[in-house]
Scaffold this active site. Sequence first.
Site: not given
Length: 277
Positions: A44, A162, A123
Amino acid sequence: MSSIVRVSLIQVGYGDDETLTDRVERVATQIESLPDADLVVLPELWAQGGFASDTWAELAEALDGPIVRRLAKVAREREVWLHGGSIIERAAEGEALGPEGRGLWNTSLLFAPDGELRVTYRKIHRFGFGDGEPRLLEAGEQLAVTDVPFAGDTTIVGLATCYDLRFPELFRLLGDREVGLVIVPAAWPLPRVEHWRLLGRARAVENQAWVLQCNTAGTHRGLTMGGHSQVVAPTGEVLGELGEIEDVLTVDIDLDLVEQTREAFPVLRDRRLSVQV
């Protein structure tokens, strides 16, 4: 036909002195020199900095920007599926800026071997408890799922990023789309690295799917990254794991293990809470 797929996770390490241009070229050159693999994965925000939130707006790029073009080129030259980690994406000219009017997203990228940007994922869960991502970025609103023709057969691949690991409902939704492999790039700090390791295994076991976790290394903006990129089988077994320094993890995975695991222990058939709550 073989169901074996070779995956390489590049645990990129960086500090605060390297320029964006230099880092992109360094990592692209590293991909060019890797031994053959079917799928290469980056972490990321490896290029723009996982915690460099003060420069995200300045360094943000649209999906036709220099980072994307360089990654597309190396995917095409190596004829490899390339998960380019994530970038700070800027809205293209004329594109809606999102509900909060920011026009910036933390966006993961998956390239096909011909260099096509096959799928992107903005995300959904923004990390920062009101600061960082929640203050600066829009939240993603859609799942990212695509068919990938690995090993002569089609595998359904899902993307997460993440902090998403802490939200099992996202992975359940991916499972409802029959995803057999989830790719999770991250910039996960060292103090919580045991959560990273545990949650990856939990998401794999819960959904009986492969989970590929690619983290960053090094010390960046005063935070030491956790490393420990890992490949987790649908059984929860960790087939390979790195330490805390920059490194590459290459593992051969058997895609047939997804169906074998689900048939041997058909726990997903017994779900009863997939309807209205």
